[in-house]
Structures are given as structure tokens and as C-alpha cells.
Design an enzyme around this catalytic site. Structure first.
Site, PDB file in Angstrom:
ATOM      1  N   LYS A  42      20.095  -4.158 -34.202  1.00 13.03           N
ATOM      2  CA  LYS A  42      20.518  -3.093 -35.290  1.00 13.03           C
ATOM      3  C   LYS A  42      22.202  -3.055 -35.528  1.00 13.03           C
ATOM      4  O   LYS A  42      22.850  -3.315 -34.664  1.00 13.03           O
ATOM      5  CB  LYS A  42      19.855  -2.142 -35.072  1.00 13.03           C
ATOM      6  N   TYR A 273      51.029  12.107 -40.871  1.00 10.19           N
ATOM      7  CA  TYR A 273      50.439  13.361 -41.711  1.00 10.19           C
ATOM      8  C   TYR A 273      50.272  14.577 -40.693  1.00 10.19           C
ATOM      9  O   TYR A 273      50.003  14.176 -39.484  1.00 10.19           O
ATOM     10  CB  TYR A 273      49.210  13.145 -41.962  1.00 10.19           C
TER      11      TYR A 273
HETATM   12  C1  LIG Z   1      18.942   1.595 -30.169  1.00 14.56           C
HETATM   13  C2  LIG Z   1      17.566   1.496 -29.552  1.00 14.56           C
HETATM   14  C3  LIG Z   1      17.504   0.969 -28.389  1.00 14.56           C
HETATM   15  C4  LIG Z   1      18.847   0.114 -27.482  1.00 14.56           C
HETATM   16  O1  LIG Z   1      19.630   1.268 -26.802  1.00 14.56           O
HETATM   17  P1  LIG Z   1      20.652   1.091 -25.933  1.00 14.56           P
HETATM   18  O2  LIG Z   1      20.896   2.360 -25.425  1.00 14.56           O
HETATM   19  O3  LIG Z   1      21.712   0.444 -26.961  1.00 14.56           O
HETATM   20  O4  LIG Z   1      20.404   0.057 -25.149  1.00 14.56           O
HETATM   21  C5  LIG Z   1      16.426   0.924 -27.783  1.00 14.56           C
HETATM   22  N1  LIG Z   1      15.291   1.466 -28.319  1.00 14.56           N
HETATM   23  C6  LIG Z   1      15.371   2.030 -29.280  1.00 14.56           C
HETATM   24  C7  LIG Z   1      13.987   2.731 -29.922  1.00 14.56           C
HETATM   25  C8  LIG Z   1      16.488   2.073 -30.155  1.00 14.56           C
HETATM   26  O5  LIG Z   1      16.681   2.956 -31.433  1.00 14.56           O
END
Ligand SMILES: *Cc1c(COP(=O)(O)O)cnc(C)c1O
Length: 387
Positions: A42, A273
Site C-alpha cells: 500500500k 525562518y
Molecule cells: C499496513 C498493514 C499491515 C502491514 O503492517 P507492517 O507493520 O508495516 O508490517 C498489515 N496489516 C494491515 C491490516 C495493514 O493495514
């Protein structure tokens, strides 16, 4: 003579695909051969570039996890292969369901009403194209995350209702761990609870449905309770949510920038800044071509953040601005515009991990990676030079 392909880049990320594959092997070592792997890709593969990451892993994992339909669509277009390998981790909008059914992506479903909507769509599809096959869904169960899914005590009743639907079949049971890197006692008990619930659910006539619950911290800390499938995200990219495992992983992404200007600044001048940093003595200060618009967190301002130049740590001075940051190069009188700088990753013997930037910025490695902006060019680490 080799010419730098990146010479004209002011901010880019080099992606080490062999490291990605080695991290996948580390996942495999944790869980053994009997458990399948879903690579979570993702958010543009945590900022590493989804298309290339999927290509590097496609033959080595069973499934891919994405956040939503548009990511599933993008992945399907490039990865080809079976849509049944693409799992959508979050709830779909009602308007997205027809396309999910049409492609045959696997959605996480939180209740019988959602399942009924998918069933009706699948039946309509089936009328158009024979032979009929039931549409595959995974029932998501809330065992403590408090985000999506049917509450654990209502899971059996929901599964019974879904079993009556003509168009869908439950091919998986999913849950998610809220404290897998923070509370081992809770996590262990949650895994035991989920396992018992899955046995009960399977007894309804769903013997072949797979069970999955573990993220990276679960895989590392609770490998013996991995179930049929694990969902590996962060650790694939070489960042461990549990510090004791970091040495077994290799960071995949090296984030780089260049010096754009060097100035000699006398004592007593305000830098950036807010004038939060006043030079205590004459200093040589380099301007770098990166800022918060590239994802370098503004919250690193005044937090002793460092970058790597010539294998040494150099302090970030004053506030991070949108497109530029300022660093102390007093120790390097001959640093000049064009010089390469590492913001995240290794240079010489020094290394800056995502966990370090996250800690200083009051954030987490997941947010550091996914925050790296679209202005940052992603290139394979192996092709940084042209022949
Ligand atoms: C993003 C996600 C993962 C992966 O988690 P990590 O801690 O990055 O390994 C697994 N399961 C779900 C439902 C997620 O949303």
C-alpha cells in the site's frame, strides 16, 4: 569514465531490490515454510515505488496487500496475474464494490450487510457470464484493534449469516494487532483468542478458509503464532518495528540530496525562518535541495537532526523549510555545490535509519517512508551510473 545519472537530481531515492529480497527471506526465516506471505505494498509500497517492488517480489510471495481499490487497480495493471492474489486491507466504498467484484479482488469485509452487497453484485455478474463462481471475501474480525471488522463476540453469528448468501464465500479470516510492538502480553493473548475463534468459525463448514493476523512486529515477536498467512509491510523495506531485529534487515531505500550552495557565515547570524539558530561562531553552512515538500519532516527543526556528508554526520541548523535545509559543513572546507548528501541510509560507516528520523521528528518509520514526496525521483540503486 562513468557519468552520474543523478547529477541533475536535487533529491532522489535509490531502491535496493536485492535488499528487499533479502528482507523477504528474513520474513521466511521467521515463519517457516508452512505459512504464506502477503507483501503489503500500500501507499506506493511505503514510498518505495509499487510497480518495481511488486516486480521484485511477485514470484516469491503468495499475495499482495493494498489499501484501496485504486491501488488494487494500479497493481493489477502492472503486475498482471490473478486478481485473487490482491487483497484490499480497508473497507471499500459502496460505489467501489462493482469494480472489485468485476476484477475479483479480495476485499476485507466487516459485516453481513457488506457481504450481502457483494453477493448481490456477484449474482448479477454471474447472470452475465457463466459458469458461476462464488465471489471470494475475507471476514475481518476486531480482536482489539478497534478499527474495522466484526467484533469478536459477533463473528460466529456474522459468518452464519454470510453462509446463507448465494454469491459469496468466505475464503479467509483476518484480524489486526494494535500493540504488537508495545504490549507482548496483550498481543499473545489476542493471538490465542483469534486462533480459538478461527477453530470455531471453521467448524461452521469453512474448513479451508485461511487465517491471517500478523504484521511485521507480529512476525518478529510471535513467529510461532503466525497462522496460515502473514501480512509483511515495514520489515520488507528493511525497518524493524522491534529494535532487536534491526540487524537482521537491510534498509532498502537510501534518500539523497545535493549541496546547492555553500556560504561562510559570521558569528551572530540567524539561520532560517524564526531565527531559532544563531551562529555561535563563524560557520560554513551548506544549503541542500530538500525540504518538507519532499517529505523531510518540518518537525525535525531544532531536534538535532543530522545528514551524512563524506561519511560524517553534519547537523541540520534552524528550521526545515519547504524546499531547502541548512547544514553545518564547517568541518569540510572544500564541500561545494553538487556534493552528494545522504538524508536516510548509509554513507561510509555512518547510517541514518528511518527509526532515527522518526524518533527525532516525533513520528514513526511508516510515516517517514510514506511521507517521501512525489518530487523525489525513485531509481534502482544499481543504475545510478551511466556507462
Ligand atoms: C499496513 C498493514 C499491515 C502491514 O503492517 P507492517 O507493520 O508495516 O508490517 C498489515 N496489516 C494491515 C491490516 C495493514 O493495514
Amino acid at each position: 569514465m562513468s557519468e552520474l545519472l543523478t547529477a541533475a537530481y536535487r533529491c532522489w531515492a535509490e531502491i535496493d531490490f536485492p535488499a528487499l529480497q533479502r528482507n523477504l527471506a528474513a520474513v521466511r526465516t521467521c515463519i517457516g515454510e508452512g505459512t504464506a506471505i502477503m507483501a503489503v505494498v500500500k501507499a506506493n509500497a511505503y514510498g518505495h515505488g509499487m510497480v518495481e517492488v511488486v516486480r521484485a517480489l511477485s514470484d516469491r510471495v503468495e499475495m499482495f496487500g493494498v489499501a484501496n481499490l485504486s491501488e488494487a487497480r494500479a497493481l493489477h495493471a502492472v503486475a498482471g496475474g490473478s486478481a485473487s492474489r490482491i487483497y484490499i486491507l480497508g473497507p471499500a466504498l459502496p460505489g467501489e464494490r462493482p469494480e472489485i467484484v468485476k476484477h475479483g479482488f479480495v476485499p476485507a469485509v466487516s459485516n453481513a450487510e457488506e457481504a450481502a452487497a457483494y453477493s448481490a453484485l456477484a449474482m448479477a455478474e454471474t447472470e452475465r457470464q457463466k459458469p458461476a463462481a462464488k465471489f471470494s471475501i475475507h471476514l475481518t474480525i476486531d480482536t482489539g484493534m478497534g478499527r474495522i471488522g466484526v467484533w469478536q463476540d459477533e463473528a460466529v453469528a456474522a459468518a452464519r449469516d454470510i453462509l446463507k448468501l448465494p454469491g459469496v464465500k468466505i475464503t479467509g479470516f483476518a484480524s489486526h494487532l494494535p500493540v504488537s510492538d508495545e504490549d507482548d502480553a496483550f498481543t499473545h493473548a489476542e493471538l490465542v483468542r483469534f486462533r480459538a475463534l478461527v477453530i470455531e468459525l471453521r467448524a461452521l463448514g469453512l474448513e479451508s478458509a485461511i487465517a491471517h493476523i500478523e504484521n511485521s512486529a507480529g512476525i518478529i515477536g510471535f513467529s510461532s503464532q503466525a497462522g496460515d498467512l502473514v501480512r509483511a509491510g515495514l520489515m520488507l523495506y528493511g525497518s524493524s518495528p522491534r529494535p532487536d531485529f534491526q540487524s537482521k534487515l537491510m534498509p532498502v531505500l537510501t534518500w539523497k540530496s545535493r549541496v546547492t550552495l555553500v556560504r561562510d557565515v559570521p558569528a551572530g547570524r540567524g539561520i532560517s525562518y524564526g531565527r531559532t539558530f544563531i551562529t555561535p561562531k563563524p560557520m560554513r553552512i551548506a544549503t541542500l535541495g530538500v525540504g518538507y515538500a519532499d517529505g523531510y519532516p518540518r518537525h525535525l527543526s531544532g531536534k538535532n537532526a543530522e545528514v551524512l556528508i563524506r561519511g560524517s554526520r553534519c547537523a541540520v541548523l534552524g528550521r526545515v523549510t519547504m524546499d531547502q535545509i541548512l547544514v553545518d559543513v564547517s568541518a569540510w572546507p572544500d564541500v561545494a555545490p553538487g556534493e552528494e548528501v545522504v538524508l536516510l541510509g548509509q554513507q561510509g560507516r555512518q547510517e541514518i535509519l528511518a527509526a532515527e528520523l522518526a524518533e527525532k521528528a516525533g513520528s514513526i518509520p511508516w510515516e517517514i517512508f510514506t511521507g517521501i514526496g512525489t518530487r523525489v525521483v525513485r531509481i534502482p540503486a544499481s543504475c545510478q551510473t551511466l556507462r
